[in-house]
Design an enzyme around this catalytic site. Structure first.
Site, mmCIF file in Angstrom:
data_model
loop_
_atom_site.group_PDB
_atom_site.id
_atom_site.type_symbol
_atom_site.label_atom_id
_atom_site.label_comp_id
_atom_site.label_asym_id
_atom_site.label_seq_id
_atom_site.Cartn_x
_atom_site.Cartn_y
_atom_site.Cartn_z
ATOM 1 N N SER A 1 -77.740 45.305 -8.348
ATOM 2 C CA SER A 1 -77.156 44.502 -7.548
ATOM 3 C C SER A 1 -75.422 44.546 -7.985
ATOM 4 C CB SER A 1 -77.873 42.983 -7.477
ATOM 5 O OG SER A 1 -76.910 42.053 -6.739
ATOM 6 N N ASP B 1 -84.067 39.950 -4.593
ATOM 7 C CA ASP B 1 -83.863 39.942 -3.106
ATOM 8 C C ASP B 1 -84.277 38.258 -2.964
ATOM 9 O OD1 ASP B 1 -82.963 41.381 -0.867
ATOM 10 O OD2 ASP B 1 -84.563 40.192 -0.071
HETATM 11 P P1 IMP Z 1 -79.818 39.755 -0.820
HETATM 12 O O1 IMP Z 1 -78.365 40.060 -1.427
HETATM 13 O O2 IMP Z 1 -80.189 40.420 0.428
HETATM 14 O O3 IMP Z 1 -80.689 39.157 -1.844
HETATM 15 O O4 IMP Z 1 -79.118 38.083 -0.124
HETATM 16 C C1 IMP Z 1 -78.907 37.133 -1.000
HETATM 17 C C2 IMP Z 1 -78.247 36.043 0.090
HETATM 18 O O5 IMP Z 1 -79.298 34.826 -0.184
HETATM 19 C C3 IMP Z 1 -77.034 35.582 -0.741
HETATM 20 O O6 IMP Z 1 -75.989 36.369 -0.269
HETATM 21 C C4 IMP Z 1 -76.940 34.093 -0.368
HETATM 22 O O7 IMP Z 1 -76.517 34.152 0.882
HETATM 23 C C5 IMP Z 1 -78.429 33.675 -0.402
HETATM 24 N N1 IMP Z 1 -78.841 32.851 -1.651
HETATM 25 C C6 IMP Z 1 -79.429 33.818 -2.627
HETATM 26 N N2 IMP Z 1 -79.682 33.036 -3.889
HETATM 27 C C7 IMP Z 1 -78.972 31.905 -3.609
HETATM 28 C C8 IMP Z 1 -78.359 30.957 -4.457
HETATM 29 O O8 IMP Z 1 -78.898 31.018 -5.719
HETATM 30 N N3 IMP Z 1 -77.633 30.185 -4.094
HETATM 31 C C9 IMP Z 1 -77.186 30.192 -2.731
HETATM 32 N N4 IMP Z 1 -77.427 31.333 -2.104
HETATM 33 C C10 IMP Z 1 -78.408 32.156 -2.448
#
Ligand code: IMP
Length: 196
Positions: free
Chosen positions: A11, A69
């Site tokens: 990431s 994720d």
């Molecule tokens: P990914 O990169 O597809 O896993 O997207 C994760 C998204 O979920 C982030 O960009 C946030 O919008 C939301 N998200 C995940 N974890 C958190 C957290 O701990 N706080 C607030 N938003 C979160």
């Protein structure tokens, strides 16, 4: 007794990396090398997307890899934005735009229940695949409050707080780790890695 493990983090989201590193220490997270391209997140579940990212990074680096994720699932929106949380207001949307869209969609809705979900996929040095899930139940505030955390934190009111109602963005980092989806998933991973 096993030694501390070094794991490449699949990431470039520094918020995620920081939160995971705090809980996983003394195991260490190495940054994703610039030459590694993350695959498109075209899965429809947190598990699929976490595995896609972890497998791509393990294949490119030849070593252990960890992917996160995660997202927010909202009851009154049938589970949206879910796996599309990072792209809710469009492909290159900022956290602020995503949050504004979510609060707009929720205007006038009585049921404001929501949950954060985090799926960690860990590929070991031997190629083994393990999944660790964490969940944090809560409600959406009517308006954002606080400057900590990231993403939807200014509007997320976790259930697991004693006393005064606060958004996730109003908590100290350690308080967020204790109850968050990511903190819970990371503690399960840390237990599996063992104490160095
Ligand atoms: P990914 O990169 O597809 O896993 O997207 C994760 C998204 O979920 C982030 O960009 C946030 O919008 C939301 N998200 C995940 N974890 C958190 C957290 O701990 N706080 C607030 N938003 C979160």
């Amino acid at each position: 007794m096993r030694g501390a493990v070094r794991i490449v983090m699949a990431s470039r989201n520094q918020h995620k990396v920081r939160e995971l590193a705090r809980v996983l220490a003394p195991h260490a997270l190495d940054p994703l090398p610039d030459f590694v391209a993350l695959p498109p997140e075209d899965g429809t579940t947190f598990t699929e997307n976490a595995l896609l990212k972890a497998r791509a990074v393990a294949a490119a680096t030849g070593g252990p890899a960890l992917a996160d994720d995660s997202g927010i699932v909202v009851e009154a929106l049938g589970g949206a934005p879910g796996v599309w949380s990072a792209r809710y207001a469009g492909e290159d949307a900022t956290d602020e735009q995503n949050l504004d869209k979510l609060l707009a969609e929720m205007r006038g809705k009585a049921d404001r229940r929501a949950a954060y979900v985090c799926m960690l996929a860990m590929i070991g040095a031997d190629g083994s695949e393990r999944l660790f899930e964490g969940r944090c139940e809560g409600r959406l505030a009517l308006a954002p409050r606080g400057t900590g955390g990231f993403g939807y934190d200014p509007a997320f009111l976790p259930d697991d707080l004693d006393g005064r109602e606060r958004t996730m963005a109003e908590l100290e980092p350690g308080e967020k780790d204790a109850i968050s989806h990511r903190g819970r998933a990371a503690r399960a991973l840390a237990a599996a890695l063992g104490t160095p």
